[in-house]
Scaffold this motif. Structure first.
Motif, PDB file in Angstrom:
ATOM      1  N   ILE A   2     -51.568 -17.760  16.562  1.00 38.49           N
ATOM      2  CA  ILE A   2     -51.319 -19.207  16.543  1.00 38.49           C
ATOM      3  C   ILE A   2     -51.164 -19.693  17.976  1.00 38.49           C
ATOM      4  CG2 ILE A   2     -49.793 -21.032  15.728  1.00 38.49           C
ATOM      5  CD1 ILE A   2     -49.034 -19.248  13.391  1.00 38.49           C
ATOM      6  N   GLU A   3     -51.830 -20.791  18.285  1.00 40.54           N
ATOM      7  CA  GLU A   3     -51.890 -21.289  19.660  1.00 40.54           C
ATOM      8  C   GLU A   3     -50.512 -21.569  20.235  1.00 40.54           C
ATOM      9  OE1 GLU A   3     -54.435 -24.682  22.116  1.00 40.54           O
ATOM     10  OE2 GLU A   3     -54.133 -24.866  19.965  1.00 40.54           O
ATOM     11  N   SER A   4     -49.665 -22.225  19.448  1.00 43.62           N
ATOM     12  CA  SER A   4     -48.294 -22.520  19.852  1.00 43.62           C
ATOM     13  C   SER A   4     -47.455 -22.597  18.582  1.00 43.62           C
ATOM     14  CB  SER A   4     -48.213 -23.845  20.618  1.00 43.62           C
ATOM     15  OG  SER A   4     -46.869 -24.210  20.853  1.00 43.62           O
ATOM     16  N   ARG A   5     -46.181 -22.191  18.702  1.00 45.19           N
ATOM     17  CA  ARG A   5     -45.322 -22.196  17.506  1.00 45.19           C
ATOM     18  C   ARG A   5     -44.114 -23.118  17.675  1.00 45.19           C
ATOM     19  NH1 ARG A   5     -47.260 -16.868  17.965  1.00 45.19           N
ATOM     20  NH2 ARG A   5     -45.599 -16.289  19.406  1.00 45.19           N
ATOM     21  N   THR A   6     -44.204 -24.020  18.637  1.00 50.28           N
ATOM     22  CA  THR A   6     -43.075 -24.918  18.902  1.00 50.28           C
ATOM     23  C   THR A   6     -42.850 -25.874  17.740  1.00 50.28           C
ATOM     24  OG1 THR A   6     -43.548 -24.800  21.274  1.00 50.28           O
ATOM     25  CG2 THR A   6     -42.127 -26.591  20.514  1.00 50.28           C
ATOM     26  N   ARG A   7     -43.896 -26.549  17.325  1.00 51.24           N
ATOM     27  CA  ARG A   7     -43.763 -27.511  16.215  1.00 51.24           C
ATOM     28  C   ARG A   7     -43.599 -26.801  14.886  1.00 51.24           C
ATOM     29  NH1 ARG A   7     -48.710 -31.264  16.445  1.00 51.24           N
ATOM     30  NH2 ARG A   7     -49.705 -29.417  17.337  1.00 51.24           N
ATOM     31  N   LEU A   8     -44.148 -25.607  14.754  1.00 49.56           N
ATOM     32  CA  LEU A   8     -43.933 -24.835  13.525  1.00 49.56           C
ATOM     33  C   LEU A   8     -42.463 -24.472  13.379  1.00 49.56           C
ATOM     34  CD1 LEU A   8     -44.972 -23.272  11.072  1.00 49.56           C
ATOM     35  CD2 LEU A   8     -45.473 -21.350  12.598  1.00 49.56           C
ATOM     36  N   HIS A   9     -41.837 -24.109  14.490  1.00 50.41           N
ATOM     37  CA  HIS A   9     -40.407 -23.791  14.433  1.00 50.41           C
ATOM     38  C   HIS A   9     -39.579 -25.023  14.063  1.00 50.41           C
ATOM     39  CE1 HIS A   9     -36.352 -23.239  16.202  1.00 50.41           C
ATOM     40  NE2 HIS A   9     -36.471 -22.052  15.648  1.00 50.41           N
ATOM     41  N   VAL A  65     -41.521 -16.125   2.414  1.00 51.57           N
ATOM     42  CA  VAL A  65     -40.732 -17.113   3.152  1.00 51.57           C
ATOM     43  C   VAL A  65     -39.727 -16.407   4.060  1.00 51.57           C
ATOM     44  CG1 VAL A  65     -39.044 -18.969   2.916  1.00 51.57           C
ATOM     45  CG2 VAL A  65     -41.038 -18.925   1.422  1.00 51.57           C
ATOM     46  N   CYS A  66     -39.064 -15.387   3.530  1.00 55.28           N
ATOM     47  CA  CYS A  66     -38.116 -14.627   4.351  1.00 55.28           C
ATOM     48  C   CYS A  66     -38.820 -13.940   5.515  1.00 55.28           C
ATOM     49  CB  CYS A  66     -37.392 -13.594   3.489  1.00 55.28           C
ATOM     50  SG  CYS A  66     -36.195 -14.298   2.327  1.00 55.28           S
ATOM     51  N   HIS A  67     -40.027 -13.462   5.274  1.00 53.69           N
ATOM     52  CA  HIS A  67     -40.799 -12.815   6.339  1.00 53.69           C
ATOM     53  C   HIS A  67     -41.140 -13.811   7.442  1.00 53.69           C
ATOM     54  CE1 HIS A  67     -44.201  -9.714   7.289  1.00 53.69           C
ATOM     55  NE2 HIS A  67     -43.479 -10.029   8.350  1.00 53.69           N
ATOM     56  N   LEU A  68     -41.595 -14.998   7.059  1.00 53.83           N
ATOM     57  CA  LEU A  68     -41.935 -16.016   8.047  1.00 53.83           C
ATOM     58  C   LEU A  68     -40.687 -16.484   8.800  1.00 53.83           C
ATOM     59  CD1 LEU A  68     -43.999 -17.834   9.388  1.00 53.83           C
ATOM     60  CD2 LEU A  68     -43.783 -19.434   7.469  1.00 53.83           C
ATOM     61  N   LEU A  69     -39.587 -16.686   8.080  1.00 51.30           N
ATOM     62  CA  LEU A  69     -38.342 -17.077   8.736  1.00 51.30           C
ATOM     63  C   LEU A  69     -37.837 -15.971   9.660  1.00 51.30           C
ATOM     64  CD1 LEU A  69     -36.472 -18.772   5.744  1.00 51.30           C
ATOM     65  CD2 LEU A  69     -37.581 -19.904   7.684  1.00 51.30           C
ATOM     66  N   TYR A  70     -38.050 -14.732   9.284  1.00 55.93           N
ATOM     67  CA  TYR A  70     -37.680 -13.585  10.117  1.00 55.93           C
ATOM     68  C   TYR A  70     -38.389 -13.652  11.472  1.00 55.93           C
ATOM     69  CZ  TYR A  70     -37.085  -8.627  11.376  1.00 55.93           C
ATOM     70  OH  TYR A  70     -36.776  -7.448  12.019  1.00 55.93           O
ATOM     71  N   LEU A  71     -39.650 -14.086  11.461  1.00 55.57           N
ATOM     72  CA  LEU A  71     -40.425 -14.203  12.696  1.00 55.57           C
ATOM     73  C   LEU A  71     -40.013 -15.430  13.512  1.00 55.57           C
ATOM     74  CD1 LEU A  71     -43.975 -13.345  11.271  1.00 55.57           C
ATOM     75  CD2 LEU A  71     -42.465 -11.825  12.553  1.00 55.57           C
ATOM     76  N   LEU A  72     -39.597 -16.497  12.836  1.00 57.89           N
ATOM     77  CA  LEU A  72     -39.316 -17.767  13.508  1.00 57.89           C
ATOM     78  C   LEU A  72     -37.876 -17.907  13.987  1.00 57.89           C
ATOM     79  CD1 LEU A  72     -41.203 -20.304  11.174  1.00 57.89           C
ATOM     80  CD2 LEU A  72     -41.818 -19.720  13.527  1.00 57.89           C
ATOM     81  N   THR A  73     -36.957 -17.114  13.439  1.00 54.76           N
ATOM     82  CA  THR A  73     -35.532 -17.344  13.650  1.00 54.76           C
ATOM     83  C   THR A  73     -35.126 -17.250  15.119  1.00 54.76           C
ATOM     84  OG1 THR A  73     -34.974 -16.556  11.437  1.00 54.76           O
ATOM     85  CG2 THR A  73     -33.212 -16.529  13.074  1.00 54.76           C
ATOM     86  N   ARG A  74     -34.355 -18.259  15.548  1.00 56.12           N
ATOM     87  CA  ARG A  74     -33.694 -18.266  16.849  1.00 56.12           C
ATOM     88  C   ARG A  74     -32.189 -18.403  16.620  1.00 56.12           C
ATOM     89  NH1 ARG A  74     -37.514 -22.822  19.792  1.00 56.12           N
ATOM     90  NH2 ARG A  74     -39.534 -21.744  19.525  1.00 56.12           N
ATOM     91  N   LYS A  75     -31.450 -18.297  17.682  1.00 52.36           N
ATOM     92  CA  LYS A  75     -29.995 -18.324  17.543  1.00 52.36           C
ATOM     93  C   LYS A  75     -29.511 -19.633  16.947  1.00 52.36           C
ATOM     94  CE  LYS A  75     -25.728 -17.460  20.123  1.00 52.36           C
ATOM     95  NZ  LYS A  75     -25.138 -17.101  21.446  1.00 52.36           N
ATOM     96  N   GLU A  76     -30.131 -20.742  17.351  1.00 57.51           N
ATOM     97  CA  GLU A  76     -29.672 -22.039  16.856  1.00 57.51           C
ATOM     98  C   GLU A  76     -29.976 -22.256  15.379  1.00 57.51           C
ATOM     99  OE1 GLU A  76     -33.626 -22.773  19.097  1.00 57.51           O
ATOM    100  OE2 GLU A  76     -31.810 -21.542  19.310  1.00 57.51           O
ATOM    101  N   ASP A  77     -30.842 -21.406  14.796  1.00 57.41           N
ATOM    102  CA  ASP A  77     -31.177 -21.546  13.374  1.00 57.41           C
ATOM    103  C   ASP A  77     -30.132 -20.916  12.466  1.00 57.41           C
ATOM    104  OD1 ASP A  77     -33.659 -22.740  14.051  1.00 57.41           O
ATOM    105  OD2 ASP A  77     -34.516 -20.755  14.418  1.00 57.41           O
ATOM    106  N   VAL A  78     -29.276 -20.082  13.021  1.00 56.60           N
ATOM    107  CA  VAL A  78     -28.286 -19.368  12.214  1.00 56.60           C
ATOM    108  C   VAL A  78     -27.051 -20.253  12.057  1.00 56.60           C
ATOM    109  CG1 VAL A  78     -26.924 -17.258  11.989  1.00 56.60           C
ATOM    110  CG2 VAL A  78     -29.149 -17.198  13.138  1.00 56.60           C
TER     111      VAL A  78
END
Length: 340
Positions: A154-161, A180-193
């Protein structure tokens, strides 16, 4: 009877060729013979995409030769060299809108293998269509598989996040929850928790039992904010998610290797060009370590034997030429007699 069937098949074949071949100025034979093989293949891919984006195209599957040929050409192109970003964007819209039957949409999604990168807009479009519930659950599952498989392309994942909260809502769907859990596992940052997401995952685990995909997402949450996840997460588990369609995954991996090889080749060419333009050879260590650079002055020249030839007015013996300074200590000793 036999002649009638043969004549009918020939007429259908001619119609298919007319729909899937591009003509230039009404002279199909002349233009097609002058094209290169790669250019002709690209035109065929363009025609195949146009078939699906054209609202007047027939959506029936049985007996629809143009549809069958268009799908075949897209599959061949995606597996050999990949599709352009524009074609991927268009086909995502077609497949997600469910204008064609489910079997056709599934094959279209599996054709979304990029030539270079996947535009982020295509992924956002897929998520947006999923929110409308217009695609079937099976098609939504397939779109999630596609995003996960091609995540690194994927070219950029900023807007996807930025859609993290929207994607999180799909965990209540039992069919899509592992993906969904797999995709969230890849996208998760500290502020998402945050606390409410941890509680929803724990409630979900109480309802469906201990599942590896839920445990994986909780382990990431605990890694970022251990005080929010009191549940003991096994540290020995290494595989949390099931493999997605081995054949499809192999095709995507081949595309990743091809794109990586092309990138390394481009970098190699750039490096060689840079070396050619900047310097012809490596710089010696002594040359890099010299404190006083080699200087030539207008008042002195050397011949082949090393003899000095001074210009008029430069023959005083008490002066020291800058050319003769060999060290920093020598420079200090002759600083007052230095001829500049």
């Amino acid at each position: 009877m036999v002649r009638t069937k043969v004549t009918r098949r020939r007429s259908e074949s001619n119609e298919v060729s007319a729909q899937l071949n591009i003509t230039s100025g009404g002279n199909t034979t002349t233009s097609s013979s002058s094209r290169k093989k790669s250019g002709k293949a690209q035109y065929e891919v363009n025609d195949a995409v146009k078939y699906f984006t054209n609202v007047s195209s027939s959506t029936k599957v049985r007996g629809n030769l143009p549809l069958s040929l268009a799908l075949t050409r897209l599959e061949e192109a995606s597996q050999s060299s990949g599709l352009s970003a524009q074609h991927i964007q268009q086909l995502v819209q077609v497949a997600s809108s469910s204008r064609f039957p489910g079997s056709v949409n599934s094959r279209l999604v599996k054709c979304l293998i990029p030539e270079n990168v996947i535009p982020e807009d295509a992924v956002l479009s897929a998520i947006s269509w999923m929110c409308t519930n217009k695609p079937s659950s099976a098609l939504q599952t397939l779109l999630l598989k596609w995003i996960i498989l091609t995540y690194d392309l994927i070219e950029s994942r900023t807007r996807l996040h930025a859609l993290y909260g929207i994607i999180f809502q799909f965990i209540e769907n039992d069919m899509m929850c592992p993906l969904v859990c797999h995709l969230l596992y890849l996208l998760t940052r500290k502020e998402d928790v945050v606390g409410f997401r941890v509680r929803r995952l724990l409630d979900l685990q109480k309802r469906v039992g201990i599942q590896s995909h839920i445990t994986a997402l909780l382990s990431v949450y605990k890694l970022y904010k251990p005080h929010l996840v009191s549940l003991a997460v096994p540290s020995t588990q290494r595989v949390y998610f099931r493999q997605i369609d081995r054949k499809w995954a192999a095709l995507v991996q081949t595309a990743k290797d091809r794109i990586a090889a092309a990138g390394r080749q481009a970098e190699s060419v750039t490096d060689r060009l840079h070396e050619t333009l900047t310097e012809k050879g490596p710089v010696s260590k002594r040359k890099r370590m010299e404190l006083v650079p080699r200087v030539t002055t207008s008042s002195i020249m050397r011949d082949a034997e090393g003899a000095h030839y001074r210009l008029p007015g430069a023959d005083r013996t008490d002066r020291v030429q800058l050319q003769d300074i060999s060290s920093f200590e020598n420079l200090l000793e002759n600083l007052e007699r230095l001829d500049i």
